[in-house]
Design an enzyme around this catalytic site. Sequence first.
Site, PDB file in Angstrom:
ATOM      1  N   TYR A 137       2.441  32.417  -8.866  1.00  0.00           N
ATOM      2  CA  TYR A 137       3.333  31.613  -8.020  1.00  0.00           C
ATOM      3  C   TYR A 137       3.960  32.460  -6.916  1.00  0.00           C
ATOM      4  O   TYR A 137       4.228  31.940  -5.830  1.00  0.00           O
ATOM      5  CB  TYR A 137       4.395  30.883  -8.863  1.00  0.00           C
ATOM      6  CG  TYR A 137       3.782  29.690  -9.580  1.00  0.00           C
ATOM      7  CD1 TYR A 137       3.664  28.458  -8.954  1.00  0.00           C
ATOM      8  CD2 TYR A 137       3.246  29.817 -10.861  1.00  0.00           C
ATOM      9  CE1 TYR A 137       3.059  27.372  -9.581  1.00  0.00           C
ATOM     10  CE2 TYR A 137       2.632  28.743 -11.504  1.00  0.00           C
ATOM     11  CZ  TYR A 137       2.543  27.525 -10.854  1.00  0.00           C
ATOM     12  OH  TYR A 137       1.928  26.466 -11.470  1.00  0.00           O
TER      13      TYR A 137
ATOM     14  N   ASN B  60       3.916  18.117  -2.571  1.00  0.00           N
ATOM     15  CA  ASN B  60       3.742  19.537  -2.259  1.00  0.00           C
ATOM     16  C   ASN B  60       4.970  20.348  -2.655  1.00  0.00           C
ATOM     17  O   ASN B  60       6.095  19.867  -2.584  1.00  0.00           O
ATOM     18  CB  ASN B  60       3.453  19.714  -0.766  1.00  0.00           C
ATOM     19  CG  ASN B  60       2.144  19.062  -0.388  1.00  0.00           C
ATOM     20  OD1 ASN B  60       1.356  18.712  -1.273  1.00  0.00           O
ATOM     21  ND2 ASN B  60       1.897  18.884   0.894  1.00  0.00           N
TER      22      ASN B  60
ATOM     23  N   HIS C 161       7.146  17.161  -7.149  1.00  0.00           N
ATOM     24  CA  HIS C 161       6.634  18.218  -8.023  1.00  0.00           C
ATOM     25  C   HIS C 161       7.422  19.518  -7.905  1.00  0.00           C
ATOM     26  O   HIS C 161       6.903  20.593  -8.227  1.00  0.00           O
ATOM     27  CB  HIS C 161       5.144  18.445  -7.748  1.00  0.00           C
ATOM     28  CG  HIS C 161       4.284  17.295  -8.196  1.00  0.00           C
ATOM     29  ND1 HIS C 161       2.985  17.098  -7.763  1.00  0.00           N
ATOM     30  CD2 HIS C 161       4.545  16.273  -9.052  1.00  0.00           C
ATOM     31  CE1 HIS C 161       2.493  16.007  -8.338  1.00  0.00           C
ATOM     32  NE2 HIS C 161       3.417  15.477  -9.115  1.00  0.00           N
TER      33      HIS C 161
ATOM     34  N   GLY D 162      -3.426  12.990   2.845  1.00  0.00           N
ATOM     35  CA  GLY D 162      -3.899  14.234   2.228  1.00  0.00           C
ATOM     36  C   GLY D 162      -3.682  14.342   0.739  1.00  0.00           C
ATOM     37  O   GLY D 162      -3.353  15.411   0.238  1.00  0.00           O
TER      38      GLY D 162
ATOM     39  N   ALA E  80      -5.333  15.345   8.767  1.00  0.00           N
ATOM     40  CA  ALA E  80      -3.964  14.947   9.108  1.00  0.00           C
ATOM     41  C   ALA E  80      -3.532  15.530  10.457  1.00  0.00           C
ATOM     42  O   ALA E  80      -2.890  14.851  11.257  1.00  0.00           O
ATOM     43  CB  ALA E  80      -3.013  15.418   8.009  1.00  0.00           C
TER      44      ALA E  80
HETATM   45  P1  OAD Z   1      -5.773  17.479  -4.160  1.00  0.00           P
HETATM   46  O1  OAD Z   1      -6.318  18.840  -3.988  1.00  0.00           O
HETATM   47  O2  OAD Z   1      -6.072  16.755  -5.432  1.00  0.00           O
HETATM   48  O3  OAD Z   1      -6.273  16.552  -2.971  1.00  0.00           O
HETATM   49  C1  OAD Z   1      -6.196  16.988  -1.641  1.00  0.00           C
HETATM   50  C2  OAD Z   1      -6.621  15.839  -0.754  1.00  0.00           C
HETATM   51  O4  OAD Z   1      -6.447  16.235   0.596  1.00  0.00           O
HETATM   52  C3  OAD Z   1      -8.095  15.432  -0.904  1.00  0.00           C
HETATM   53  O5  OAD Z   1      -8.185  14.012  -0.983  1.00  0.00           O
HETATM   54  C4  OAD Z   1      -8.738  15.963   0.381  1.00  0.00           C
HETATM   55  O6  OAD Z   1      -9.835  15.144   0.815  1.00  0.00           O
HETATM   56  C5  OAD Z   1      -7.575  15.854   1.343  1.00  0.00           C
HETATM   57  N1  OAD Z   1      -7.627  16.776   2.493  1.00  0.00           N
HETATM   58  C6  OAD Z   1      -8.172  18.013   2.582  1.00  0.00           C
HETATM   59  N2  OAD Z   1      -7.958  18.536   3.814  1.00  0.00           N
HETATM   60  C7  OAD Z   1      -7.238  17.601   4.504  1.00  0.00           C
HETATM   61  C8  OAD Z   1      -6.694  17.558   5.822  1.00  0.00           C
HETATM   62  N3  OAD Z   1      -6.826  18.575   6.682  1.00  0.00           N
HETATM   63  N4  OAD Z   1      -6.028  16.439   6.189  1.00  0.00           N
HETATM   64  C9  OAD Z   1      -5.884  15.393   5.322  1.00  0.00           C
HETATM   65  N5  OAD Z   1      -6.375  15.392   4.085  1.00  0.00           N
HETATM   66  C10 OAD Z   1      -7.041  16.480   3.679  1.00  0.00           C
HETATM   67  O7  OAD Z   1      -4.195  17.579  -3.899  1.00  0.00           O
HETATM   68  P2  OAD Z   1      -3.051  16.543  -4.310  1.00  0.00           P
HETATM   69  O8  OAD Z   1      -3.516  15.148  -4.221  1.00  0.00           O
HETATM   70  O9  OAD Z   1      -1.826  16.935  -3.556  1.00  0.00           O
HETATM   71  O10 OAD Z   1       0.440  19.170  -8.929  1.00  0.00           O
HETATM   72  O11 OAD Z   1      -2.849  16.936  -5.826  1.00  0.00           O
HETATM   73  C11 OAD Z   1      -1.834  16.339  -6.566  1.00  0.00           C
HETATM   74  C12 OAD Z   1      -1.215  17.338  -7.507  1.00  0.00           C
HETATM   75  O12 OAD Z   1      -2.240  17.996  -8.273  1.00  0.00           O
HETATM   76  C13 OAD Z   1      -0.496  18.488  -6.831  1.00  0.00           C
HETATM   77  O13 OAD Z   1       0.830  18.169  -6.437  1.00  0.00           O
HETATM   78  C14 OAD Z   1      -0.495  19.542  -7.908  1.00  0.00           C
HETATM   79  C15 OAD Z   1      -1.915  19.405  -8.427  1.00  0.00           C
HETATM   80  O14 OAD Z   1      -2.089  19.783  -9.749  1.00  0.00           O
HETATM   81  C16 OAD Z   1       1.428  20.001  -9.265  1.00  0.00           C
HETATM   82  O15 OAD Z   1       1.578  21.093  -8.760  1.00  0.00           O
HETATM   83  C17 OAD Z   1       2.328  19.466 -10.317  1.00  0.00           C
END
Ligand code: OAD
Length: 255
Positions: free
Chosen positions: A67, A102, A119, A195, A239
């Site tokens: 971290y 995030n 989170h 995202g 984004a």
């Molecule tokens: P993910 O890594 O699961 O998903 C990221 C998303 O962002 C995907 O749908 C990509 O297609 C999209 N993406 C990538 N680059 C992008 C860009 N430049 N612009 C827009 N979209 C883009 O991440 P999260 O959905 O945030 O939990 O994951 C959810 C949670 O899972 C996180 O908060 C974390 C993780 O375990 C904790 O830390 C508790």
Amino acid sequence: MDFSADLIRAILDARRIVVFTGAGVSQESGIPTFRDAMTGLWETFDPGKLATPEGFAANPDLVWGWYEWRRSKVIHSQPNAGHRAIAELAGMTKNLTVVTQNVDDLHERAGSQDVIHLHGSLHKPRCSICGAAHAFADAVPIEPPEGRKIQPPACVLCHGMVRPGVVWFGEELPHAAWAKAHSAAEGCDVLLSVGTSSVVYPAAIIPLTAAQAGARVVQVNPLPTAHEEAVHDKLIGKAGEVLPTLVEVLRRELI
Ligand code: OAD
């Protein structure tokens, strides 16, 4: 990119807007996402070892070091055009709430206010025993190499081990943040989901709640997500490219 006239109208007329973000909004700042093929953190690292209370108990130095690596990466990064566009959107619309999954502070550094962090935050560690907040030194940390173990600091009050201020798998979300996010989703007219893969619960319920309450759900993502059925407008792209263009179109409408 073209935006439909009724989407532009819906955003300008909305009494309340929620912007719900995930790791993708910070990707263009150089912060890795979790699940993108090849580059996602969970493609390389084991969430069971690094993002669970059991993982921390078993190897606190490994977890704290990881971290600290992530925190210093964020500190050395800058908000991108997507973060800035979200902050600008708040100034152009009536009532906008940012709800993020995030753990970085890039929305705040781009100018968004009262961001709801579902989170937690890399910047707000606390004692694993008594819960007291731990203050980091103001000095900008040097980025430790990936995988370097670092001993967690001791709590100044009870000498317990300080832990990262993020929510781990198996833990509850912070109650106040969840309550505010849920009620914002229930009361909004438009929700922009930016995202996020929409696979992590309960956070993924937020856009579904908005859709069920009658809001128009707009998705900004280069790839499909787990809840396409709730999405009214799919804005396919990054984004940092889609959102500034959207803001520009809205600005022209307002002149
Ligand atoms: P993910 O890594 O699961 O998903 C990221 C998303 O962002 C995907 O749908 C990509 O297609 C999209 N993406 C990538 N680059 C992008 C860009 N430049 N612009 C827009 N979209 C883009 O991440 P999260 O959905 O945030 O939990 O994951 C959810 C949670 O899972 C996180 O908060 C974390 C993780 O375990 C904790 O830390 C508790």
